[in-house]
Design a protein around this motif. Structure first.
Motif, PDB file in Angstrom:
ATOM      1  N   TRP A  32       4.847  -8.238  -6.355  1.00 30.08           N
ATOM      2  CA  TRP A  32       6.081  -8.920  -6.722  1.00 30.08           C
ATOM      3  C   TRP A  32       7.248  -7.959  -6.910  1.00 30.08           C
ATOM      4  O   TRP A  32       8.415  -8.368  -6.825  1.00 30.08           O
ATOM      5  N   THR A  33       6.967  -6.691  -7.200  1.00 32.71           N
ATOM      6  CA  THR A  33       8.058  -5.734  -7.393  1.00 32.71           C
ATOM      7  C   THR A  33       8.684  -5.361  -6.054  1.00 32.71           C
ATOM      8  O   THR A  33       8.041  -5.438  -5.005  1.00 32.71           O
ATOM      9  N   ALA A  34       9.933  -4.940  -6.097  1.00 34.15           N
ATOM     10  CA  ALA A  34      10.651  -4.572  -4.876  1.00 34.15           C
ATOM     11  C   ALA A  34       9.980  -3.386  -4.198  1.00 34.15           C
ATOM     12  O   ALA A  34       9.521  -2.452  -4.855  1.00 34.15           O
ATOM     13  N   GLY A  35       9.899  -3.430  -2.882  1.00 37.50           N
ATOM     14  CA  GLY A  35       9.277  -2.340  -2.133  1.00 37.50           C
ATOM     15  C   GLY A  35      10.084  -1.069  -2.196  1.00 37.50           C
ATOM     16  O   GLY A  35      11.286  -1.075  -2.478  1.00 37.50           O
ATOM     17  N   ASN A  36       9.410   0.065  -1.916  1.00 38.92           N
ATOM     18  CA  ASN A  36      10.105   1.349  -1.991  1.00 38.92           C
ATOM     19  C   ASN A  36      10.852   1.683  -0.712  1.00 38.92           C
ATOM     20  O   ASN A  36      11.625   2.633  -0.671  1.00 38.92           O
ATOM     21  N   GLY A  37      10.629   0.955   0.402  1.00 34.68           N
ATOM     22  CA  GLY A  37      11.489   1.075   1.574  1.00 34.68           C
ATOM     23  C   GLY A  37      11.031   2.002   2.662  1.00 34.68           C
ATOM     24  O   GLY A  37      11.475   1.867   3.801  1.00 34.68           O
ATOM     25  N   SER A  38      10.173   2.971   2.372  1.00 33.32           N
ATOM     26  CA  SER A  38       9.739   3.895   3.422  1.00 33.32           C
ATOM     27  C   SER A  38       8.444   4.579   2.993  1.00 33.32           C
ATOM     28  O   SER A  38       8.076   4.573   1.818  1.00 33.32           O
ATOM     29  N   TRP A  39       7.791   5.191   3.961  1.00 33.66           N
ATOM     30  CA  TRP A  39       6.585   5.952   3.659  1.00 33.66           C
ATOM     31  C   TRP A  39       6.946   7.194   2.853  1.00 33.66           C
ATOM     32  O   TRP A  39       7.925   7.881   3.158  1.00 33.66           O
ATOM     33  N   THR A  40       6.159   7.464   1.835  1.00 31.59           N
ATOM     34  CA  THR A  40       6.437   8.593   0.958  1.00 31.59           C
ATOM     35  C   THR A  40       5.122   9.208   0.494  1.00 31.59           C
ATOM     36  O   THR A  40       4.062   8.576   0.593  1.00 31.59           O
ATOM     37  N   SER A  41       5.182  10.418  -0.010  1.00 29.42           N
ATOM     38  CA  SER A  41       3.966  11.084  -0.473  1.00 29.42           C
ATOM     39  C   SER A  41       3.612  10.724  -1.908  1.00 29.42           C
ATOM     40  O   SER A  41       2.510  11.043  -2.371  1.00 29.42           O
ATOM     41  N   LEU A  42       4.535  10.051  -2.633  1.00 28.73           N
ATOM     42  CA  LEU A  42       4.274   9.727  -4.035  1.00 28.73           C
ATOM     43  C   LEU A  42       5.030   8.475  -4.451  1.00 28.73           C
ATOM     44  O   LEU A  42       6.227   8.345  -4.208  1.00 28.73           O
ATOM     45  N   LEU A  43       4.312   7.556  -5.091  1.00 26.45           N
ATOM     46  CA  LEU A  43       4.904   6.404  -5.756  1.00 26.45           C
ATOM     47  C   LEU A  43       4.534   6.471  -7.231  1.00 26.45           C
ATOM     48  O   LEU A  43       3.403   6.840  -7.568  1.00 26.45           O
ATOM     49  N   SER A  44       5.448   6.099  -8.113  1.00 31.62           N
ATOM     50  CA  SER A  44       5.173   6.153  -9.553  1.00 31.62           C
ATOM     51  C   SER A  44       5.643   4.878 -10.234  1.00 31.62           C
ATOM     52  O   SER A  44       6.688   4.322  -9.883  1.00 31.62           O
ATOM     53  N   GLN A  45       4.851   4.432 -11.205  1.00 33.44           N
ATOM     54  CA  GLN A  45       5.222   3.337 -12.094  1.00 33.44           C
ATOM     55  C   GLN A  45       4.833   3.729 -13.508  1.00 33.44           C
ATOM     56  O   GLN A  45       3.813   4.387 -13.709  1.00 33.44           O
ATOM     57  N   THR A  46       5.636   3.317 -14.489  1.00 30.60           N
ATOM     58  CA  THR A  46       5.320   3.561 -15.895  1.00 30.60           C
ATOM     59  C   THR A  46       5.418   2.252 -16.655  1.00 30.60           C
ATOM     60  O   THR A  46       6.417   1.538 -16.557  1.00 30.60           O
ATOM     61  N   LYS A  47       4.367   1.955 -17.422  1.00 28.84           N
ATOM     62  CA  LYS A  47       4.337   0.740 -18.233  1.00 28.84           C
ATOM     63  C   LYS A  47       3.867   1.100 -19.624  1.00 28.84           C
ATOM     64  O   LYS A  47       2.752   1.587 -19.808  1.00 28.84           O
ATOM     65  N   ASN A  48       4.769   0.886 -20.606  1.00 23.07           N
ATOM     66  CA  ASN A  48       4.456   1.145 -22.012  1.00 23.07           C
ATOM     67  C   ASN A  48       3.911   2.557 -22.230  1.00 23.07           C
ATOM     68  O   ASN A  48       2.961   2.768 -22.988  1.00 23.07           O
ATOM     69  N   GLY A  49       4.522   3.520 -21.553  1.00 20.11           N
ATOM     70  CA  GLY A  49       4.152   4.911 -21.734  1.00 20.11           C
ATOM     71  C   GLY A  49       3.044   5.406 -20.830  1.00 20.11           C
ATOM     72  O   GLY A  49       2.811   6.613 -20.732  1.00 20.11           O
ATOM     73  N   LEU A  50       2.344   4.495 -20.136  1.00 20.36           N
ATOM     74  CA  LEU A  50       1.281   4.889 -19.208  1.00 20.36           C
ATOM     75  C   LEU A  50       1.867   5.016 -17.814  1.00 20.36           C
ATOM     76  O   LEU A  50       2.393   4.056 -17.252  1.00 20.36           O
ATOM     77  N   THR A  51       1.780   6.212 -17.236  1.00 18.69           N
ATOM     78  CA  THR A  51       2.345   6.481 -15.916  1.00 18.69           C
ATOM     79  C   THR A  51       1.242   6.478 -14.867  1.00 18.69           C
ATOM     80  O   THR A  51       0.188   7.092 -15.049  1.00 18.69           O
ATOM     81  N   LEU A  52       1.505   5.782 -13.768  1.00 13.00           N
ATOM     82  CA  LEU A  52       0.607   5.751 -12.624  1.00 13.00           C
ATOM     83  C   LEU A  52       1.289   6.427 -11.446  1.00 13.00           C
ATOM     84  O   LEU A  52       2.376   6.007 -11.036  1.00 13.00           O
ATOM     85  N   ASP A  53       0.669   7.460 -10.909  1.00 21.89           N
ATOM     86  CA  ASP A  53       1.132   8.118  -9.688  1.00 21.89           C
ATOM     87  C   ASP A  53       0.198   7.722  -8.548  1.00 21.89           C
ATOM     88  O   ASP A  53      -1.032   7.857  -8.662  1.00 21.89           O
ATOM     89  N   VAL A  54       0.773   7.240  -7.454  1.00 23.49           N
ATOM     90  CA  VAL A  54      -0.007   6.803  -6.296  1.00 23.49           C
ATOM     91  C   VAL A  54       0.254   7.759  -5.139  1.00 23.49           C
ATOM     92  O   VAL A  54       1.405   8.001  -4.771  1.00 23.49           O
ATOM     93  N   THR A  55      -0.808   8.298  -4.590  1.00 22.06           N
ATOM     94  CA  THR A  55      -0.725   9.170  -3.420  1.00 22.06           C
ATOM     95  C   THR A  55      -1.732   8.687  -2.381  1.00 22.06           C
ATOM     96  O   THR A  55      -2.546   7.809  -2.647  1.00 22.06           O
ATOM     97  N   GLY A  56      -1.697   9.285  -1.204  1.00 20.39           N
ATOM     98  CA  GLY A  56      -2.624   8.917  -0.148  1.00 20.39           C
ATOM     99  C   GLY A  56      -3.419  10.107   0.342  1.00 20.39           C
ATOM    100  O   GLY A  56      -2.941  11.245   0.301  1.00 20.39           O
ATOM    101  N   THR A  57      -4.630   9.861   0.777  1.00 23.86           N
ATOM    102  CA  THR A  57      -5.457  10.886   1.392  1.00 23.86           C
ATOM    103  C   THR A  57      -6.451  10.188   2.320  1.00 23.86           C
ATOM    104  O   THR A  57      -6.320   8.994   2.603  1.00 23.86           O
ATOM    105  N   THR A  58      -7.435  10.923   2.798  1.00 22.44           N
ATOM    106  CA  THR A  58      -8.457  10.357   3.673  1.00 22.44           C
ATOM    107  C   THR A  58      -9.831  10.786   3.174  1.00 22.44           C
ATOM    108  O   THR A  58      -9.952  11.655   2.307  1.00 22.44           O
ATOM    109  N   ALA A  59     -10.857  10.160   3.757  1.00 19.81           N
ATOM    110  CA  ALA A  59     -12.234  10.488   3.397  1.00 19.81           C
ATOM    111  C   ALA A  59     -13.061  10.650   4.660  1.00 19.81           C
ATOM    112  O   ALA A  59     -12.749  10.070   5.714  1.00 19.81           O
ATOM    113  N   THR A  60     -14.112  11.433   4.551  1.00 18.36           N
ATOM    114  CA  THR A  60     -15.020  11.620   5.677  1.00 18.36           C
ATOM    115  C   THR A  60     -15.978  10.432   5.769  1.00 18.36           C
ATOM    116  O   THR A  60     -16.037   9.581   4.882  1.00 18.36           O
TER     117      THR A  60
END
Length: 249
Positions: A32-60
Motif C-alpha cells: 500500500w505504500t508508495a513505490g520507490n520508483g527505481s531499482w536500488t541496492s537498499l530500501l529502508s523503513q522505520t516503524k516505532n524505532g525499529l528499522t528494516l533495511d532491505v537488500t538483494g542477493t542470490t543463492a546457489t
C-alpha cells in the motif's frame, strides 16, 4: 488509599516493570505504500524505532547465500521484487539466478533480533515455493499456495537478518513408475498402448512480497536502572512515612 497501601502498590508496579521485556509486533508494508520508483541496492523503513533495511542477493542451488549484489524495488499495489540479472523479471524469481530478498533489523543503529510471524505474497502461481534463510543460513523450503495473493503464518527463530528467496526444484512428468520398473529389469507388456515418457523438468518460482510481520522484545523504558530506581522510590516513600509518624506524635 492509605499510605501503607500506596507503598505496597508502588512495590508491585516496580516489580512488574522490572520483570522482563514487552513483546511488540510490527508489520512492514510493501503493497500500500508508495513505490520507490527505481531499482536500488537498499530500501529502508522505520516503524516505532525499529528499522528494516532491505537488500538483494542470490543463492546457489545448494541454498548458500552468495553475497553478490542484487537490486530491490517495490511498487504500490504490487509488492517487493529483486533484480539480479539484466534480463531478470520484476519478481523474486529463480529463472536466471536464485533471487533472495534480505531483511536486516536494527534499533538505534544496533542489530535487533526479531522473529517473522507472517509474510504476505503476491504474483503467486500454483507450485511457487520460497526458501527461508535465518541468520544467513538456509532454514527450509515451503510452498506458498495457489492464489494470486497469499498470507503465510510463520514462527521463525529469533535473528537480526532473514532472507526470502525463490525456490527452484525438479519434478517428473509422464509414466515414471513404469520407467523405473523397466530399468530394474521388470517385464514390460509391449502390447499395451505406449505410455508417456518420464521426463524430469525444472520449476522456477516467482512472486512478490507484500508484507512482513515481525515480533520482538523491547526492554521497558527507565531512566534510572532498576532495581536501583525502585529502591530510591521505596526509600523516599519510607522516609515520607517516617515524617508522617513524627508529625502525628
Amino acid at each position: 488509599m492509605t499510605f501503607k497501601r500506596t507503598i505496597a502498590a508502588a512495590a508491585v508496579t516496580l516489580a512488574a516493570a522490572s520483570s522482563g521485556q514487552a513483546a511488540t509486533t510490527e508489520t512492514f508494508d510493501f503493497f500500500w505504500t508508495a513505490g520507490n520508483g527505481s531499482w536500488t541496492s537498499l530500501l529502508s523503513q522505520t516503524k516505532n524505532g525499529l528499522t528494516l533495511d532491505v537488500t538483494g542477493t542470490t543463492a546457489t542451488e545448494s541454498h548458500a547465500l552468495t553475497g553478490d549484489t542484487a537490486y530491490v524495488q517495490h511498487w504500490k499495489n504490487h509488492g517487493l521484487g529483486v533484480n539480479s540479472h539484466f534480463l531478470d523479471s520484476h519478481q523474486v524469481d529463480s529463472i536466471f539466478l536464485n533471487d533472495v530478498a534480505q531483511f536486516s533489523f536494527s534499533m538505534d543503529g544496533v542489530a535487533q533480533d526479531v522473529k517473522i510471524t507472517g509474510i504476505g505474497f503476491s504474483y503467486v502461481d500454483a507450485g511457487d515455493m520460497f526458501d527461508l534463510y535465518v541468520g544467513g543460513l538456509y532454514d527450509g523450503t515451503s510452498a506458498i499456495g495457489s492464489s494470486f495473493y497469499e498470507w503465510l503464518d510463520l514462527d521463525t527463530d529469533y535473528a537480526s537478518t532473514f532472507g526470502i528467496g525463490a525456490a527452484e526444484y525438479n519434478y517428473f512428468t509422464g509414466d515414471c513408475d513404469d520407467k523405473r520398473s523397466s530399468r530394474s529389469g521388470g517385464d514390460k507388456d509391449k502390447s499395451k498402448k505406449k505410455k508417456d515418457e518420464c521426463k524430469e523438468k525444472t520449476f522456477y518460482s516467482g512472486f512478490k512480497i507484500k508484507y512482513l510481520t515481525v515480533e520482538y522484545d523491547v526492554p521497558p523504558p527507565s531512566e534510572v536502572p532498576l532495581p536501583a530506581g525502585g529502591l530510591l522510590l521505596l526509600s523516599a516513600l519510607g522516609g515520607a512515612g517516617l515524617m508522617r509518624r513524627r508529625k502525628v506524635a
